[in-house]
Design a protein around this motif. Structure first.
Motif, short mmCIF file in Angstrom:
data_model
loop_
_atom_site.label_atom_id
_atom_site.label_comp_id
_atom_site.label_asym_id
_atom_site.label_seq_id
_atom_site.Cartn_x
_atom_site.Cartn_y
_atom_site.Cartn_z
N ASP A 1 -3.40 -1.95 -8.22
CA ASP A 1 -4.55 -1.73 -7.49
C ASP A 1 -4.30 -1.96 -6.18
O ASP A 1 -3.13 -1.52 -5.55
CB ASP A 1 -5.63 -2.82 -8.17
N ASP A 2 -5.15 -2.25 -5.27
CA ASP A 2 -5.07 -2.02 -3.89
C ASP A 2 -4.25 -3.26 -3.21
O ASP A 2 -3.75 -3.50 -2.07
CB ASP A 2 -6.26 -2.55 -3.11
N GLY B 1 0.81 -1.26 0.04
CA GLY B 1 0.05 0.04 -0.01
C GLY B 1 0.99 1.51 0.00
O GLY B 1 0.15 2.51 -0.02
N THR B 2 2.15 1.02 0.02
CA THR B 2 3.01 2.47 -0.03
C THR B 2 3.56 2.73 -1.26
O THR B 2 4.47 3.75 -1.39
CB THR B 2 4.07 2.26 1.28
N LEU B 3 3.34 1.78 -2.03
CA LEU B 3 4.14 1.93 -3.56
C LEU B 3 3.61 3.33 -4.25
O LEU B 3 2.45 3.75 -4.19
CB LEU B 3 3.63 0.76 -4.34
N THR B 4 4.63 4.03 -4.74
CA THR B 4 4.18 5.03 -5.87
C THR B 4 4.55 4.75 -7.11
O THR B 4 5.32 3.58 -7.42
CB THR B 4 5.17 6.31 -5.50
#
Length: 225
Positions: free
Chosen positions: A210-211, A183-186
């Motif tokens: 996605d999530d 969830g921390t990916l950019t």
């Protein structure tokens, strides 16, 4: 003006490439240091056994065989690492080489194994159904894959895998990197240097996430036979 830009790009390629080489070399030499440390300890055990023999004790054949086998395995492991590192170093020799993309990527991922394990992630490579030969700068191609995986690693869920899939799509070789993120990916392609590298090998990329899952796809043209 263009010559100044090209000069700056070449300087950036050289500088960043040294960082890439340094990261791979540091990881491999750490592994080699562990191997040499193990062999040193085993040599000490052999020395202790030799001392007991001079004092009249009998060293069993099983003890000697066990130590010998462990030394052999560590030596073989070290030789494999050195061979892989040497193969990696020679990818710098030719800026436009024809090569089997599976062999090159498999060698890189083997050298990156320790970096992934430190993050509690496993690297898995899926072999293509057929041989895929590309003609491009092999070092730059491997650097793109390294940067992509290195960027994804801290954001990948622990105890999961990063899967690298190689395939052929029309006249392109396709390298797909897939993982479950935390969830921390950019977005990976925001980096200007990475875009320059991709352009340098005439490649193009596509990202999606996605999530749960993240996908990075790199396409490289396959030369006409």
């Amino acid at each position: 003006m263009n010559s100044d830009i090209n000069k700056k790009l070449q300087e950036q390629f050289l500088y960043q490439g040294l960082g890439f080489c340094g990261a791979i070399t540091a990881s491999v030499t750490h592994e080699l240091n562990n191997i040499l440390g193990t062999i040193d300890q085993l040599s000490g055990l052999l020395e202790d056994l030799a001392l007991t023999l001079t004092q009249g004790d009998v060293a069993t054949g099983n003890q000697l065989t066990a130590i010998s086998d462990r030394i052999f395995k560590q030596t073989a492991r070290g030789m494999t690492l050195v061979k892989r590192l040497n193969t990696f170093a020679h990818f710098r020799d030719d800026v436009a080489a024809k090569f089997d993309i599976y062999d090159a990527v498999e060698n890189l991922l083997a050298l990156m194994k320790r970096l992934a394990l430190l993050k509690k992630v496993e690297l898995i490579l899926t072999k293509p159904a057929e041989e895929i030969i590309v003609k491009t700068n092999p070092f730059s191609l491997l650097e793109i894959i390294f940067l992509a995986i290195n960027r994804i690693l801290p954001c990948t869920k622990k105890e999961t895998v990063i899967e690298v899939v190689l395939s052929k799509q029309n006249s392109d070789a396709v390298i797909t990197i897939k993982s479950m993120h935390d969830g921390t990916l950019t977005r990976l392609s925001d980096g200007g240097y990475l875009r320059s590298l991709i352009s340098h090998i005439s490649g193009n990329t596509k990202e999606s996430f996605d999530d749960v899952y993240y996908n990075f796809e790199l396409k490289v043209p396959i030369p006409e036979r």
